[in-house]
Structure formats: structure tokens, C-alpha cells
Design a protein around this motif. Structure first.
Motif, PDB file in Angstrom:
ATOM      1  N   LEU A  24     -12.368  -6.887   0.480  1.00 38.29           N
ATOM      2  CA  LEU A  24     -13.566  -7.708  -0.869  1.00 38.29           C
ATOM      3  C   LEU A  24     -12.773  -8.759  -1.541  1.00 38.29           C
ATOM      4  CD1 LEU A  24     -15.826  -5.558  -2.518  1.00 38.29           C
ATOM      5  CD2 LEU A  24     -16.790  -7.305  -1.127  1.00 38.29           C
ATOM      6  N   PHE A 145     -13.795  -3.972 -11.147  1.00 35.88           N
ATOM      7  CA  PHE A 145     -14.461  -4.289 -10.526  1.00 35.88           C
ATOM      8  C   PHE A 145     -14.461  -6.174 -11.124  1.00 35.88           C
ATOM      9  CE2 PHE A 145     -18.818  -6.056 -11.952  1.00 35.88           C
ATOM     10  CZ  PHE A 145     -19.280  -5.758 -10.355  1.00 35.88           C
ATOM     11  N   THR A 148     -11.939  -8.929  -9.130  1.00 40.17           N
ATOM     12  CA  THR A 148     -13.263  -8.443  -8.000  1.00 40.17           C
ATOM     13  C   THR A 148     -14.098  -9.057  -7.638  1.00 40.17           C
ATOM     14  OG1 THR A 148     -11.956  -6.637  -7.564  1.00 40.17           O
ATOM     15  CG2 THR A 148     -13.195  -7.406  -5.233  1.00 40.17           C
ATOM     16  N   PHE A 149     -14.952  -9.576  -9.293  1.00 36.87           N
ATOM     17  CA  PHE A 149     -16.163  -9.510  -8.693  1.00 36.87           C
ATOM     18  C   PHE A 149     -16.518 -11.243  -8.727  1.00 36.87           C
ATOM     19  CE2 PHE A 149     -20.107 -11.187 -10.062  1.00 36.87           C
ATOM     20  CZ  PHE A 149     -21.107 -11.273  -8.915  1.00 36.87           C
ATOM     21  N   MET A 200     -19.850  -0.247   3.373  1.00 34.54           N
ATOM     22  CA  MET A 200     -20.788  -1.631   2.807  1.00 34.54           C
ATOM     23  C   MET A 200     -21.194  -1.489   3.762  1.00 34.54           C
ATOM     24  SD  MET A 200     -17.388  -4.023   1.878  1.00 34.54           S
ATOM     25  CE  MET A 200     -17.827  -4.963   2.552  1.00 34.54           C
ATOM     26  N   CYS A 203     -24.135   1.170   1.830  1.00 31.46           N
ATOM     27  CA  CYS A 203     -24.261   1.002   0.580  1.00 31.46           C
ATOM     28  C   CYS A 203     -24.199  -0.087  -0.128  1.00 31.46           C
ATOM     29  CB  CYS A 203     -23.028   1.811  -0.233  1.00 31.46           C
ATOM     30  SG  CYS A 203     -23.383   3.236   0.697  1.00 31.46           S
ATOM     31  N   LYS A 204     -24.693  -1.157  -1.284  1.00 32.92           N
ATOM     32  CA  LYS A 204     -25.693  -2.031  -1.766  1.00 32.92           C
ATOM     33  C   LYS A 204     -24.607  -2.197  -2.973  1.00 32.92           C
ATOM     34  CE  LYS A 204     -28.224  -3.247   1.781  1.00 32.92           C
ATOM     35  NZ  LYS A 204     -27.218  -3.980   2.979  1.00 32.92           N
ATOM     36  N   ARG A 205     -24.237  -1.211  -3.573  1.00 29.44           N
ATOM     37  CA  ARG A 205     -23.435  -1.133  -5.225  1.00 29.44           C
ATOM     38  C   ARG A 205     -21.804  -0.382  -4.899  1.00 29.44           C
ATOM     39  NH1 ARG A 205     -26.563   2.316  -8.980  1.00 29.44           N
ATOM     40  NH2 ARG A 205     -28.265   3.291  -7.205  1.00 29.44           N
ATOM     41  N   PHE A 206     -21.177  -1.625  -5.990  1.00 27.31           N
ATOM     42  CA  PHE A 206     -19.563  -1.825  -6.079  1.00 27.31           C
ATOM     43  C   PHE A 206     -19.245   0.227  -5.950  1.00 27.31           C
ATOM     44  CE2 PHE A 206     -15.919  -1.852  -6.918  1.00 27.31           C
ATOM     45  CZ  PHE A 206     -15.008  -2.691  -6.708  1.00 27.31           C
ATOM     46  N   LYS A 207     -20.672   0.793  -6.967  1.00 32.80           N
ATOM     47  CA  LYS A 207     -19.979   1.838  -6.973  1.00 32.80           C
ATOM     48  C   LYS A 207     -20.309   2.795  -5.883  1.00 32.80           C
ATOM     49  CE  LYS A 207     -19.806   3.869 -11.301  1.00 32.80           C
ATOM     50  NZ  LYS A 207     -21.045   4.689 -12.516  1.00 32.80           N
TER      51      LYS A 207
ATOM     52  N   VAL B  76     -19.097 -16.007  -4.966  1.00 34.54           N
ATOM     53  CA  VAL B  76     -18.969 -14.370  -4.546  1.00 34.54           C
ATOM     54  C   VAL B  76     -19.086 -14.507  -2.791  1.00 34.54           C
ATOM     55  CG1 VAL B  76     -20.373 -12.967  -4.821  1.00 34.54           C
ATOM     56  CG2 VAL B  76     -20.228 -14.074  -6.969  1.00 34.54           C
ATOM     57  N   SER B  77     -18.585 -13.831  -2.508  1.00 39.05           N
ATOM     58  CA  SER B  77     -18.372 -14.074  -1.055  1.00 39.05           C
ATOM     59  C   SER B  77     -19.516 -13.172  -0.987  1.00 39.05           C
ATOM     60  CB  SER B  77     -17.953 -12.851  -0.710  1.00 39.05           C
ATOM     61  OG  SER B  77     -17.517 -11.791  -1.032  1.00 39.05           O
ATOM     62  N   PHE B  80     -20.791  -9.138  -0.716  1.00 39.68           N
ATOM     63  CA  PHE B  80     -20.292  -8.666  -1.983  1.00 39.68           C
ATOM     64  C   PHE B  80     -20.912  -7.420  -2.063  1.00 39.68           C
ATOM     65  CE2 PHE B  80     -18.848  -7.360  -5.996  1.00 39.68           C
ATOM     66  CZ  PHE B  80     -16.543  -7.796  -5.696  1.00 39.68           C
ATOM     67  N   PRO B  81     -20.102  -6.304  -2.018  1.00 43.19           N
ATOM     68  CA  PRO B  81     -21.810  -5.157  -2.474  1.00 43.19           C
ATOM     69  C   PRO B  81     -21.346  -4.986  -4.254  1.00 43.19           C
ATOM     70  CG  PRO B  81     -20.019  -3.885  -2.240  1.00 43.19           C
ATOM     71  CD  PRO B  81     -19.740  -5.693  -1.832  1.00 43.19           C
ATOM     72  N   ALA B  82     -22.737  -5.011  -4.769  1.00 45.24           N
ATOM     73  CA  ALA B  82     -22.680  -5.188  -6.507  1.00 45.24           C
ATOM     74  C   ALA B  82     -23.912  -4.527  -7.265  1.00 45.24           C
ATOM     75  CB  ALA B  82     -21.972  -6.680  -7.186  1.00 45.24           C
ATOM     76  N   SER B  83     -24.607  -4.447  -7.916  1.00 44.61           N
ATOM     77  CA  SER B  83     -25.874  -4.112  -8.602  1.00 44.61           C
ATOM     78  C   SER B  83     -26.040  -5.434  -9.247  1.00 44.61           C
ATOM     79  CB  SER B  83     -26.108  -2.491  -8.581  1.00 44.61           C
ATOM     80  OG  SER B  83     -25.589  -2.677 -10.155  1.00 44.61           O
ATOM     81  N   GLU B  86     -24.396  -3.578 -12.758  1.00 43.46           N
ATOM     82  CA  GLU B  86     -23.112  -4.159 -12.838  1.00 43.46           C
ATOM     83  C   GLU B  86     -22.262  -5.027 -12.919  1.00 43.46           C
ATOM     84  OE1 GLU B  86     -20.915  -0.012  -9.274  1.00 43.46           O
ATOM     85  OE2 GLU B  86     -22.511  -2.742  -8.639  1.00 43.46           O
ATOM     86  N   CYS B 126     -29.543  -5.483  -5.684  1.00 44.75           N
ATOM     87  CA  CYS B 126     -28.501  -5.715  -5.249  1.00 44.75           C
ATOM     88  C   CYS B 126     -28.099  -7.209  -5.121  1.00 44.75           C
ATOM     89  CB  CYS B 126     -27.883  -5.395  -3.300  1.00 44.75           C
ATOM     90  SG  CYS B 126     -26.430  -6.215  -2.954  1.00 44.75           S
ATOM     91  N   ARG B 128     -26.634  -9.447  -4.739  1.00 47.30           N
ATOM     92  CA  ARG B 128     -26.688 -10.814  -3.234  1.00 47.30           C
ATOM     93  C   ARG B 128     -28.101 -11.138  -2.252  1.00 47.30           C
ATOM     94  NH1 ARG B 128     -23.671  -7.095   0.405  1.00 47.30           N
ATOM     95  NH2 ARG B 128     -25.066  -5.879   1.730  1.00 47.30           N
TER      96      ARG B 128
END
Lengths: 266, 234
Positions: A24, A145, A148-149, A200, A203-207, B76-77, B80-83, B86, B126, B128
């Protein structure tokens, strides 16, 4: 064999966890560069009759910091610098090997890995370091996290992002050195990149991505080892092939899910 | 609390904002206005200490851990997977100190800020896959999570529709009153800025106005900018 299995599983776990962050952050190439540096240092260590891990560990860690520093500057320069460093160390490694023992099976082992390349002392060191990587990753998970984010936000609100970037580089270097001899210098970076990309897809969440990557990596390693036993193929290559299969499977699964979702909307 | 003394900031070697003399007291709301390329974002980066001043001094009695920040564009790319949760929770990073994990109050704070912005139902979505306006609210929730004394916002109304913009200003006024926050924001929305902000700083490569919002309306700089307002937004 059992020892190699334990080390392999631990290394795949570390690689998968770090891989998510590296992919990422667009640092995947650094992993590849580091493995070549590892190859060079391994060759030099063997030529000097030194213990392989004790030489290559500090060298690769040093290279990791160097590469991180270069790539945090201009982007194009960083890419070229990585290629520069990795090919240089590859050339030095090959030259040293042919001078000391001649081109033989050693080279092949370094390049593509061998599961029997571990001594007992190596195994203890590997297990300790792998556990260290795991513990550090868990403890710094939230910070990793955040860095990275959105590194700018983390820095603006008082996180010392430089330290966390260095931590990521350090952990990556350790993981690469540990996994290199089993997976081979040319193949170890796939252990870092594949599980992250695979998980990836779905899954859609970092965790969940991190957890899923860990499981994918462990499963692929086990399947790869079993396959290498039955088909007498090199362990490293077999594991990578399993990773390719997993990637394609997840990709297909995601396409299927998207397609079904679209159908339902109609 | 936050002040510039004859400060100037440079972006890639070119001075983009110079002659800055202003100060913000605790609990005040400063709105930075000016046309595109007038050095607003660079000034914010300087105030956040992401960038050292080219000349002069930036005086701040704040620790970086007390600041919340909403960037203009977060790079943010796309993959990028993030909820949402989060992302919002990562705003509490600066209250972690030496603890490795978030405590219950961190999680509660993240949920409360999502609730305030009306996006608690998106919590597990998500990031994104959200629309631009929704993403903006998530990042605002993150900034609110991080802000203990100062909130720095770079064009917070980007991507919001007029009604949501109005709600945003009301919400900011409410939060500012409740928590005694100081707010520094860049805005193109002059009417709302004049209505809600205490202080206005007008930049055009250099400082051409600094003072109370009421005085800005009657100043030459303010009058010409307000008249041309809608044009310069485009």
C-alpha cells in the motif's frame, strides 16, 4: 524438515503482515531490492566462511534504511536507485561465488532456495527474530496503519512517522533475510507481495486484509511444501506457484461477487 | 496561542506567502481566504510544522498532539482497503502515548464524531467506495478525533452540497463552543466565512488583510474580493 517448516511458517506470517503495508505504501520494490542485497551478502559470507545470518542481517538492515531514505525523496530517482543497488549486489554476489567455489549448486540454492539450508543455530535465531517481528508488528499495528494510510496527517498531529517508517524497513529486512535461503533470493519478495494483493481482491478493511493475508500466506506455504515433496520441485518455487493460484482464485471470486451484485441490482 | 511574525513560506524554492503578521488567541476562529495559488495551503503546512518558515518566525504554544488536521486532498491510493471506522479511529493516534492499542474511550470518541457528522451508519463501509462528500466527512471526523486544542481545516466544504456546507459550519461552531477549540481554516466560501469566523486573513502572495470579520467587509481588499467572489471561486 520440521524445523524448516516452523521457520517457513513464521517467515510467511511475518512477510504477509508486513506485505500489506509495503504494497500500500508502494514500497514493494524495496523488498525485491533487499533480497538481492541479501544474496550478495550471503555469497560474501560463505566465501569468508562466516555464519550467513550474522553477516547478511546487518548488511540488509543497513540497505533497507538506505533504500527508504532514497525513496522518500524523488520517486523516479528511488526506482532507479533500487535497481542500481539490487543489480550491483547481484553482480558482486555472483562474482564472489565464482571466485571462491566456482559456479556450482550453491548459486542455484541461493537464487531459488533450498529447504535443507538451515543449521540448528540458524533455526533458533530465525524463530527468535520472527517472533520479534510478529510482536513488534502487533504492538505497532495502529501506528503502522496510520502511517500507511496518511503519513502527512500522522505527522501533522504529532506522530513521529520517520521512526515508524524505519521500523517497517527494519522488520522487512529481518523477514527477507530469514526467508531468503528457504525461498531463494529471487523469490522471497513474492512472499511479501502476493498475500497482500490476494486478500485485497476480496477484503475491504485494513484489519481483514491483514488477517486474510496472514492466513493465505500460511496456507500457500503449507500447500507449497506438500507439493514440493510430492513432485520433487524446489520448495520456494512451489510456494510461489501456490500463491499465484490463490491470487487467481481470489480475483475470480471477486469478479464473481461483483457480477452477482450487479445482477441482483438489475 | 498561534502567531506569525513577519513570516514567509516557500514552496519548492519559490516564496508563495510573505509578510505574514497575525495571531490567533485560544477559542478564536480564523478563516484564511484568497485566490488559488495565493499561499493558503502552504501557510497551513507551515502552521502545522510540516514545513519550516522561509523567513520570520512561527510562534505556537501548542504541541503537535493537540492538533487535528483535515488535508485538502489526501493522496490515498485508489485501492487502499480501510473502513470508515478505521480511518476515524486513526485520528486518536496522538492520544495513544505509549499505549499500543486503543482504549474504550478512543473507540467511543471515534463513534461519537462519526455520529456528529451523520455517518455512523457507514462505519463498516469501505472508505474508497464512498462518494467525495462522504469521504470528506470521514476525514473531518478523523480531524475532530485528533483535535484537542486546535483544528486546522483546508477547504473542508470541498465536495459538500450547499446544505451540507451549511450544516458543516453550524457543526463546527457548535463543536468549537463546546470544546473550546481554536479553528484555523482555508475557505472559498466567503459568505459563511464572514458569518461564522472571528478573524479573516486575506492572502495574495502576501498578507493584504488581517482583522475581525466585521472589519473585513468594509476594507478595500474585502469589498473587491466579495464582489468578485463567485468568479474567483471558479
Amino acid at each position: 524438515m520440521l524445523r524448516a517448516l516452523v521457520v517457513g511458517l513464521l517467515v510467511s506470517l511475518c512477510a504477509a503482515l508486513l506485505g500489506v503495508s509495503l504494497v500500500l505504501k508502494r514500497y514493494a520494490m524495496i523488498g525485491d531490492g533487499l533480497s538481492h542485497v541479501g544474496f550478495g551478502s550471503l555469497a560474501v559470507a560463505t566465501a569468508m566462511n562466516a555464519a550467513p545470518l550474522t553477516v547478511s542481517l546487518p548488511v540488509v538492515v543497513l540497505a533497507a534504511f538506505l533504500l527508504l531514505r532514497i525513496s522518500s525523496g524523488s520517486k523516479i530517482k528511488g526506482d532507479a536507485a533500487i535497481a542500481l543497488i539490487s543489480t550491483s549486489s547481484l553482480a558482486i554476489g555472483v562474482a564472489v561465488i565464482s571466485l571462491s567455489s566456482g559456479m556450482n549448486t550453491d548459486v542455484c540454492n541461493y537464487m531459488f532456495g533450498s529447504i535443507l539450508a538451515m543449521s540448528k543455530a540458524d533455526v533458533y535465531l530465525s524463530v527468535t527474530l520472527a517472533l520479534l517481528v510478529l510482536i513488534l508488528f502487533l504492538f505497532f499495528y495502529h501506528r503502522i496503519f496510520a502511517v500507511t494510510f496518511d503519513e502527512t496527517f500522522a505527522r501533522a498531529t504529532g506522530s513521529r512517522t520517520g521512526i515508524y517508517n524505519m521500523l517497517i524497513a527494519l522488520l522487512t529486512a529481518l523477514t527477507i533475510v530469514l526467508g531468503m535461503r528457504m525461498m531463494g533470493a529471487l523469490l522471497i519478495s513474492s512472499l511479501i507481495i502476493f498475500p497482500a494483493l490476494t486478500s485485497m481482491r476480496v477484503c475491504k478493511r485494513f484489519k481483514t486484509v491483514t488477517v486474510c493475508a496472514a492466513f493465505v500466506s500460511l496456507a500457500c506455504f503449507l500447500c507449497g511444501i506438500i507439493a514440493s515433496y510430492f513432485f520433487a520441485t524446489p520448495a520456494g518455487a512451489s510456494v510461489v506457484i501456490m500463491n499465484i493460484i490463490a491470487f487467481l482464485a481470489f480475483w475470480f471470486l471477486n469478479t464473481l461477487l461483483l457480477w452477482r451484485g450487479r445482477e441482483r441490482k438489475k | 496561542m498561534l502567531a506569525c511574525q513577519d513570516a514567509s513560506f516557500a514552496c519548492q524554492g519559490v516564496t508563495v506567502a510573505a509578510g505574514l503578521n497575525f495571531s490567533v488567541a485560544p477559542g478564536e476562529w480564523l478563516c484564511v481566504v484568497g485566490e488559488n495559488g495565493s499561499g493558503k495551503t502552504t501557510l497551513l503546512q507551515g502552521l502545522l510544522r510540516l514545513k519550516p518558515p522561509h523567513g520570520g518566525r512561527v510562534i505556537s504554544s501548542l504541541k503537535a498532539e493537540e492538533i487535528g488536521y483535515l488535508p485538502q486532498q489526501t493522496v490515498v491510493s485508489r485501492d487502499f482497503p480501510a473502513s470508515v471506522y478505521e480511518v476515524a479511529l486513526s485520528g486518536r493516534l496522538n492520544s495513544l502515548g505509549l499505549r499500543p492499542f486503543y482504549a474504550r474511550r478512543d473507540k467511543a470518541a471515534a463513534e461519537m464524531n462519526l455520529e456528529r457528522l451523520g455517518i455512523l451508519d457507514l462505519k463498516n463501509k469501505c472508505y474508497r467506495e464512498l462518494s467525495g462528500g462522504q469521504q470528506q466527512r470521514v476525514l473531518l471526523a478523523r480531524a475532530l478525533c485528533a483535535a484537542r486544542k486546535l483544528l486546522v481545516l483546508d477547504e473542508p466544504a470541498t465536495g459538500l452540497d450547499p446544505l451540507a456546507t451549511l450544516q458543516l459550519y453550524r457543526l463546527l461552531a457548535e463543536i468549537k463552543r463546546e470544546n473550546g477549540l481554536t479553528v484555523v481554516m482555508v475557505s472559498h466560501d466567503i459568505p459563511n466565512a464572514l458569518k461564522y469566523a472571528d478573524l479573516i486573513l486575506h492572502l495574495q502572495g502576501r498578507q493584504i488583510f488581517f482583522g475581525p470579520a466585521a472589519a473585513y467587509r468594509d476594507s478595500p481588499a474585502g469589498r473587491s474580493f466579495i464582489e468578485r467572489g463567485p468568479v474567483s471561486v471558479l
